[in-house]
Enzyme design. Structure first.
Site, PDB file in Angstrom:
ATOM      1  N   ASP A 159      -8.665   3.775  -9.403  1.00 42.51           N
ATOM      2  CA  ASP A 159      -7.566   3.271  -8.596  1.00 42.51           C
ATOM      3  C   ASP A 159      -6.893   2.165  -9.415  1.00 42.51           C
ATOM      4  O   ASP A 159      -7.411   1.052  -9.527  1.00 42.51           O
ATOM      5  CB  ASP A 159      -8.130   2.741  -7.273  1.00 42.51           C
ATOM      6  CG  ASP A 159      -7.084   2.012  -6.450  1.00 42.51           C
ATOM      7  OD1 ASP A 159      -5.945   1.873  -6.919  1.00 42.51           O
ATOM      8  OD2 ASP A 159      -7.423   1.572  -5.336  1.00 42.51           O
ATOM      9  N   GLN A 176      -3.707  -2.144  -9.110  1.00 43.58           N
ATOM     10  CA  GLN A 176      -3.553  -3.521  -9.583  1.00 43.58           C
ATOM     11  C   GLN A 176      -3.625  -3.604 -11.103  1.00 43.58           C
ATOM     12  O   GLN A 176      -3.324  -4.651 -11.673  1.00 43.58           O
ATOM     13  CB  GLN A 176      -4.630  -4.422  -8.963  1.00 43.58           C
ATOM     14  CG  GLN A 176      -4.597  -4.468  -7.453  1.00 43.58           C
ATOM     15  CD  GLN A 176      -3.291  -5.040  -6.904  1.00 43.58           C
ATOM     16  OE1 GLN A 176      -2.531  -5.725  -7.606  1.00 43.58           O
ATOM     17  NE2 GLN A 176      -2.995  -4.742  -5.651  1.00 43.58           N
ATOM     18  N   HIS A 204     -10.472  -0.840  -1.979  1.00 46.95           N
ATOM     19  CA  HIS A 204      -9.404  -0.861  -0.969  1.00 46.95           C
ATOM     20  C   HIS A 204      -9.668   0.292   0.003  1.00 46.95           C
ATOM     21  O   HIS A 204     -10.208   1.324  -0.393  1.00 46.95           O
ATOM     22  CB  HIS A 204      -8.080  -0.643  -1.702  1.00 46.95           C
ATOM     23  CG  HIS A 204      -6.854  -0.814  -0.875  1.00 46.95           C
ATOM     24  ND1 HIS A 204      -6.391   0.149  -0.017  1.00 46.95           N
ATOM     25  CD2 HIS A 204      -5.984  -1.838  -0.772  1.00 46.95           C
ATOM     26  CE1 HIS A 204      -5.277  -0.267   0.571  1.00 46.95           C
ATOM     27  NE2 HIS A 204      -5.020  -1.480   0.131  1.00 46.95           N
ATOM     28  N   CYS A 206      -7.126  -5.107   3.302  1.00 43.01           N
ATOM     29  CA  CYS A 206      -7.557  -3.702   3.345  1.00 43.01           C
ATOM     30  C   CYS A 206      -8.857  -3.507   2.577  1.00 43.01           C
ATOM     31  O   CYS A 206      -9.022  -2.513   1.844  1.00 43.01           O
ATOM     32  CB  CYS A 206      -6.482  -2.754   2.796  1.00 43.01           C
ATOM     33  SG  CYS A 206      -5.026  -2.710   3.818  1.00 43.01           S
ATOM     34  N   LYS A 210       4.206  -1.704  -6.713  1.00 48.96           N
ATOM     35  CA  LYS A 210       3.455  -2.825  -7.294  1.00 48.96           C
ATOM     36  C   LYS A 210       3.810  -3.000  -8.763  1.00 48.96           C
ATOM     37  O   LYS A 210       3.449  -3.986  -9.391  1.00 48.96           O
ATOM     38  CB  LYS A 210       1.955  -2.591  -7.140  1.00 48.96           C
ATOM     39  CG  LYS A 210       1.520  -2.584  -5.671  1.00 48.96           C
ATOM     40  CD  LYS A 210       0.046  -2.369  -5.538  1.00 48.96           C
ATOM     41  CE  LYS A 210      -0.335  -1.925  -4.148  1.00 48.96           C
ATOM     42  NZ  LYS A 210      -0.646  -3.017  -3.256  1.00 48.96           N
TER      43      LYS A 210
HETATM   44  N1  PMP Z   1      -5.657   0.351  -4.033  1.00 47.70           N
HETATM   45  C1  PMP Z   1      -5.455  -0.939  -4.306  1.00 47.70           C
HETATM   46  C2  PMP Z   1      -6.409  -1.645  -5.227  1.00 47.70           C
HETATM   47  C3  PMP Z   1      -4.377  -1.614  -3.747  1.00 47.70           C
HETATM   48  O1  PMP Z   1      -4.178  -2.900  -4.030  1.00 47.70           O
HETATM   49  C4  PMP Z   1      -3.500  -0.911  -2.883  1.00 47.70           C
HETATM   50  C5  PMP Z   1      -2.331  -1.604  -2.214  1.00 47.70           C
HETATM   51  N2  PMP Z   1      -2.660  -2.831  -1.626  1.00 47.70           N
HETATM   52  C6  PMP Z   1      -3.741   0.439  -2.634  1.00 47.70           C
HETATM   53  C7  PMP Z   1      -4.826   1.044  -3.231  1.00 47.70           C
HETATM   54  C8  PMP Z   1      -2.848   1.273  -1.756  1.00 47.70           C
HETATM   55  O2  PMP Z   1      -1.569   1.349  -2.284  1.00 47.70           O
HETATM   56  P1  PMP Z   1      -0.360   1.948  -1.426  1.00 47.70           P
HETATM   57  O3  PMP Z   1      -0.419   1.250  -0.099  1.00 47.70           O
HETATM   58  O4  PMP Z   1       0.851   1.566  -2.211  1.00 47.70           O
HETATM   59  O5  PMP Z   1      -0.561   3.400  -1.327  1.00 47.70           O
END
Ligand code: PMP
Length: 405
Positions: free
Chosen positions: A200, A203, A123, A363, A226
């Site tokens: 990270d 998920q 991401h 993203c 999430k």
């Molecule tokens: N890493 C992953 C794998 C994600 O899915 C996301 C959110 N889509 C993020 C980081 C970023 O999370 P946040 O926008 O809640 O900070």
């Protein structure tokens, strides 16, 4: 848990109906989860009847809120198998957690010529902070390849590792492909050259049993929204001995031991990293979300969502104009493309059928480039998802195919 039990679960989520009271087939849980009523209630109580700020008040209500805020930290620690609640830093979300690690640990431990290994499927929030750090320090980014079916290739990781590797930062579960990393093996590999590993867990935290000791990683990050909790709160977990040696991130109230013009000293972790008035109500609501998820059992969640993902993949495979991305076993996240239909058009038509999917680059632009597509359609499941949602999605896809001929 039976289908009937899943149906009852849906009733716990006020967001799962449309404005006119019809079922809403929400297949965008990987972006953000719907909230159970218990979370809404916890947040509402904390903002209303119970509200006061924490840590400073001498009156009873503030002391109560402080207890609630710190109980949330202990609950997180317990949920992820941390050794101590002092390893749990509350932040705004995973993005802030990664930026915090880059700006503090990174700025003091990474220098010219050092290497940071990421993977193709990260991401943006696990790419850009490291690029910014590399620009500031003269470090270099290396990219770990993927296997043909879209998992992080640990053989490729091993080949990249060297004495210059200082950090490996990888997604525990991909937000696009649902691929699950063998995180313990990745940690062992990173440690074999003396590097640290950041996972990270955005998920993974909502779908898998987490155990920091078993994973043996150094940093773990995730976002509350999430995990069926509110926005505006997330978690940075790091080993206590690492946090102890990290300089502060932001300066301000609450993160100090003593402030004087001839020198200020800082509080120990986790307070050192929580400058200013914290996310009090969000932490308390996150506590309620974790209680809710834990009662179902993270193992059940994983099985439930992988089974739904397998079912959806099987349905999509029956269509000759669908391309499926990612591995066969996916942690509840399925990315696909319909020939001749832009994912945004598909998403718009599905919306008319009360089906919500994600369409875009998620993203993860480097991954899109690797897959050779500008965007994918993504259906992602949550604890409330069921086969009705899959059926509604398939009806919508059929309609889209008819419209586009
Ligand atoms: N890493 C992953 C794998 C994600 O899915 C996301 C959110 N889509 C993020 C980081 C970023 O999370 P946040 O926008 O809640 O900070």
């Amino acid at each position: 848990m039976s289908e009937a039990a899943t149906l009852t679960r849906k009733a716990d989520f006020p967001g799962l109906v449309t404005q006119d009271g019809k079922p809403w087939h929400y297949l965008d849980t990987a972006a953000s989860a719907q909230k159970p009523q218990v979370v809404v209630d916890a947040m509402s109580r904390a903002l209303g009847r119970d509200y006061a700020t924490v840590h400073r008040g001498v009156y009873g209500r503030s002391a109560q809120m402080t207890l609630g805020y710190e109980a949330a930290r202990r609950r997180v620690a317990d949920f992820i198998g941390a050794r101590s609640e002092n390893e749990v830093v509350f932040v705004r979300g995973a993005t802030e957690a990664i930026n915090l690690v880059a700006a503090t640990w990174g700025m003091t431990r990474i220098g010219q010529g050092d290497r940071i290994i990421l993977s193709t499927l990260e991401h943006h929030s696990n790419i850009v902070p490291w690029q910014m750090l590399a620009e500031r320090t003269g470090a270099e980014i290396e990219v770990c390849p993927l296997t043909e079916d879209g998992r992080i290739d640990l053989g490729g990781l091993e080949a990249l590792l060297s004495q210059r590797t200082k950090l490996v930062a990888l997604a525990h579960v991909s937000n696009v492909l649902g691929s699950v990393l063998d995180a313990r093996r990745a940690a062992d590999l990173a440690h074999s050259v003396g590097a640290k590993i950041l996972l990270d867990g955005c998920q993974a935290a909502p779908r898998m049993k987490l155990d920091m000791a078993a994973l043996d990683c150094d940093f773990y990050v995730f976002s509350g929204h999430k995990l069926y909790g509110p926005t505006g709160i997330g978690v940075l977990w790091a080993r206590e001995d690492i946090l102890d040696h990290m300089p502060p991130y932001q300066g301000g109230g609450s993160m100090i031991e003593k402030v004087a013009f001839d020198g200020t000293t800082y509080a120990p972790p986790p307070q050192r990293f929580e400058a200013g008035t914290p996310m009090i109500t969000e932490a308390i609501a996150l506590h309620a979300a974790i209680d809710y998820v834990d009662a179902l059992g993270p193992d059940w969640l994983f099985e439930h969502e992988t089974a739904l993902a397998a079912k959806l993949r099987a349905e999509l495979r029956k269509l000759n104009d669908v391309t499926l991305f990612g591995p066969e076993e996916s942690a509840g996240i399925v990315s696909f493309a319909l020939d001749g239909v832009h994912p945004h058009d598909l998403g718009t038509i599905l919306d008319e059928e009360n089906v919500a999917i994600r369409a875009g680059h998620h993203c993860a632009q480097p991954l899109m480039e690797y897959l050779g597509v500008p965007a994918t359609a993504r259906a992602s499941f949550g604890l409330y998802s069921d086969e009705d949602d899959i059926a509604a999605l398939m009806r919508g896809i059929e309609r889209t195919r008819r419209i586009f001929g």
